[in-house]
Design an enzyme around this catalytic site. Structure first.
Site, PDB file in Angstrom:
ATOM      1  N   HIS A   8       7.498  -2.942   3.687  1.00  0.00           N
ATOM      2  CA  HIS A   8       8.368  -1.766   3.779  1.00  0.00           C
ATOM      3  C   HIS A   8       9.680  -1.980   3.050  1.00  0.00           C
ATOM      4  O   HIS A   8      10.187  -1.103   2.383  1.00  0.00           O
ATOM      5  CB  HIS A   8       8.681  -1.476   5.257  1.00  0.00           C
ATOM      6  CG  HIS A   8       7.647  -0.622   5.886  1.00  0.00           C
ATOM      7  ND1 HIS A   8       7.204  -0.813   7.171  1.00  0.00           N
ATOM      8  CD2 HIS A   8       6.965   0.438   5.406  1.00  0.00           C
ATOM      9  CE1 HIS A   8       6.296   0.098   7.448  1.00  0.00           C
ATOM     10  NE2 HIS A   8       6.126   0.864   6.404  1.00  0.00           N
TER      11      HIS A   8
ATOM     12  N   CYS B  67      -3.653   1.593 -10.769  1.00  0.00           N
ATOM     13  CA  CYS B  67      -2.820   2.340  -9.813  1.00  0.00           C
ATOM     14  C   CYS B  67      -2.295   1.447  -8.687  1.00  0.00           C
ATOM     15  O   CYS B  67      -1.786   1.946  -7.703  1.00  0.00           O
ATOM     16  CB  CYS B  67      -3.576   3.529  -9.236  1.00  0.00           C
ATOM     17  SG  CYS B  67      -5.045   3.056  -8.311  1.00  0.00           S
TER      18      CYS B  67
HETATM   19  C1  PEP Z   1      -4.802  -1.062  -4.543  1.00  0.00           C
HETATM   20  O1  PEP Z   1      -5.527  -1.702  -3.779  1.00  0.00           O
HETATM   21  O2  PEP Z   1      -4.220  -1.554  -5.532  1.00  0.00           O
HETATM   22  C2  PEP Z   1      -4.580   0.374  -4.307  1.00  0.00           C
HETATM   23  C3  PEP Z   1      -3.944   1.123  -5.180  1.00  0.00           C
HETATM   24  O3  PEP Z   1      -4.993   0.880  -3.106  1.00  0.00           O
HETATM   25  P1  PEP Z   1      -4.174   0.647  -1.711  1.00  0.00           P
HETATM   26  O4  PEP Z   1      -2.898  -0.043  -2.066  1.00  0.00           O
HETATM   27  O5  PEP Z   1      -3.982   1.976  -1.131  1.00  0.00           O
HETATM   28  O6  PEP Z   1      -5.140  -0.216  -0.975  1.00  0.00           O
END
Ligand code: PEP
Ligand code: MG
Length: 571
Positions: A196, A493
């Site tokens: 956080h 992402c």
């Molecule tokens: C990841 O795992 O990089 C992702 C984008 O998904 P999350 O962070 O929501 O698991």
């Protein structure tokens, strides 16, 4: 773990994990020590017990009210954290336990401490994101006990000149209240890049390093150079280097502020710069930035507090809000990534010893694919009057059969199917899996966790889950090559896409879009705009030849012409 090396005569270099890029130099401040309030545990008289329980309820409500008030003055992630903490302050779970002990004669401060301790132990056992909330729990304990005993509300006293805040860990409520003009940098010895604290620091634009070894020894008032791009804290830095680094950073910040997109390298090779969002509000906020679309809509975050599955119409209304923020642009909607650290009460979750390796993401469809079907129906309904079909992608895909089945469901609803690459098996067989879908997006947070067999939330393993781990980047390279061979776009992402230096390397590896929290996008776009594609490619190759994250960062900086004269630290 990194080893700290004295870098120049008189200066000490500590290493950590960059969470929010930036370089600043300023003197050190620390949070005011939280007063340890002795919680006397003598028995209180029977007749005083009901009023004592009432005193606790009033104290908890007062703390919640203050946190809610601060939430109204914040926005984005900071407001969310403050509101979530306000709710936790009056949560019936811990309050019920505390009231139970007051009923047996324990005074309210001791009852609070014991009840919170019980919940903290339970959250720690659950691990992942729940374990991260232990800091919030302790923060609430300290605030409620202070309220009960008449002590001043704990927190951070803001300094009167720009300073760098060093701490073991920070309560999110404290981070959310920081003034970026006075706290110009932040470093913690605990916490991971997805904690956080890091998320809020990113939103506030405060350069931040986490998991820094040896930080506790740095005295208040010492001048430090915090380089949250390379991951170093230099104590007593050389004054010239100090000034040069900070000036370079100011120039980079000015370039970022002036960048308005679209994403491209210096020679015009297009790379979509997109935003990660979790609801309509964050999508509308992204619209006010240079983000060209949405690269990851984490739908599960809309429903974390739901007891029962939202109806198709209700889901559609939520998804439509995000689609409406970008009516003519790319929007990538991820189906529910339920499980592990994001359990949804209405999704099937068996009791598991190891939920990160258990039924999460697309795997919930193995137990009940009705939930996935209804979600895809809702997305199709939300998109019914759009000209372009939204892209939908499934999390935690690990086999070709999962990709094939998901693609069939999406295509049956005229949606564009894709998969997330988060599991090494999917990266290794990327070409086979991609044959079934139209695109992939690499979730580097989980890909690092599963490649390195290291919990992404562990403050002790942050070096292993660093997306600069060459093993992780080899899997990214392999996936990008598969996309190139099949002419299908491959995005990133995970948090890796928020790192301007790494963004150049990902582009050099053949990644076609980068999606991250909206405040991180301008530095990424502005940096990419200064480097030609061929240089990104050469830099990517030199990074793949390294054997640890520190070497990888150093190789990238050298090959991209961003070298600082600093030697790499030893891993
Ligand atoms: C990841 O795992 O990089 C992702 C984008 O998904 P999350 O962070 O929501 O698991
Ligand atoms: Mg993931």
């Amino acid at each position: 773990m990194s080893v700290s090396l004295p870098e120049r005569a008189g200066s000490i270099v500590l290493t950590g994990i960059p969470a929010v890029a930036g370089v600043v130099a300023a003197p050190v401040v620390r949070p005011v020590e939280r007063v340890r309030i002795e919680t006397a545990s003598e028995n209180i008289a029977k007749s005083d017990r009901a009023p004592e329980a009432e005193r606790l309820r009033v104290a908890a409500a007062t703390v919640a009210q203050r946190l809610r008030h601060r939430a109204t003055r914040a926005d984005g992630a900071a407001a969310e954290v403050l509101s979530a903490n306000a709710a936790m302050a009056v949560d019936r779970g811990w309050l019920g336990v505390a009231e139970g002990s007051i009923a047996t004669g324990t005074p309210a401060p001791a009852a609070t401490t014991a009840a919170i301790e019980q919940f903290a132990a339970m959250f720690t056992r659950l691990g992942g994101r729940m374990a991260e909330r232990v800091t919030d729990l302790y923060d609430i304990r300290d605030r409620v006990v202070a309220e009960l005993t008449g002590a001043p509300e704990p927190g951070i006293t803001l300094p009167d000149r720009p300073s760098i805040l060093l701490a073991t860990d920070l309560a999110p409520a404290d981070t959310a209240g920081l003034d970026p003009n006075l706290i110009v940098g932040l470093a913690t010895s605990l916490g991971g890049p997805t904690s956080h604290t890091a998320i809020i620091a990113r939103q506030l634009g405060i350069p931040c390093l986490v998991a820094v070894t040896g930080l506790d020894e740095v005295p208040v008032g010492a001048q430090v150079l915090l380089d949250a791009t390379t991951g170093r804290v230099t104590v007593h830095p050389d004054p010239d280097a100090d000034a040069t680094a900070a000036a370079d950073h100011r120039a980079a910040a000015a370039r970022a502020a002036a960048w308005s997109g679209p994403g491209a390298t210096a020679d015009g090779h297009r790379v979509d710069i997109l935003a990660n969002v979790q609801d309509g509000a964050s999508a509308r906020a992204a619209r006010r930035t240079p983000a060209a679309g949405i690269g990851l809509f984490r739908t599960e975050l809309c429903f974390l507090d739901r007891e029962s599955e939202p109806s198709i119409e209700e889901q559609a209304a939520t998804y439509r809000e995000v689609l409406d923020a970008y009516p003519d642009a790319k929007v990538v909607i991820r189906t529910l990534d339920a499980g592990s650290d994001k359990p949804l009460r209405f999704a099937p979750h068996p009791d598991e010893a190891n939920p990160a390796l258990g039924v999460r993401g697309i795997r919930t469809a193995l137990l009940d694919d009705g939930l996935l079907d209804r979600q895809l129906d809702a997305i199709a309904l939300a998109a019914a009057d759009r000209d372009t079909a939204p892209w939908v992608m499934a999390p935690m895909i690990s086999t070709a059969a999962e990709a094939e089945s998901f693609a069939a469901k999406a295509r049956a609803r005229a949606l564009t199917p894709g998969i997330m690459i988060e599991v090494p098996a999917a990266a290794l067989l990327a070409e086979t899996l991609l044959a079934h879908v139209d695109f992939a997006s690499i979730g580097t947070n989980d890909l690092a966790q599963y490649t390195m067999a290291a919990d992404r939330m562990s403050p002790h393993l942050a070096t292993l889950t660093d997306p600069w781990q060459p093993a992780v980047l080899h899997l990214v390279a392999r996936t990008a090559a598969a996309g190139h061979a099949l002419a299908k776009p491959i995005g990133v992402c995970g948090e890796a896409a928020a790192d301007p230096l790494l963004a150049c390397i990902l582009t050099g590896l053949g990644i076609t879009s980068l999606s991250a929290a909206a405040p991180a996008l301008s530095p990424v776009g502005a940096t990419l705009a200064t480097i030609p594609l061929e240089t990104c490619r050469r830099a990517a190759q030199s990074v793949l030849a390294t054997s640890n994250p520190a070497e990888a960062r150093a190789a990238a900086r050298t090959a991209l012409g961003m070298d600082s004269s600093q030697p790499a630290e030893i891993e």
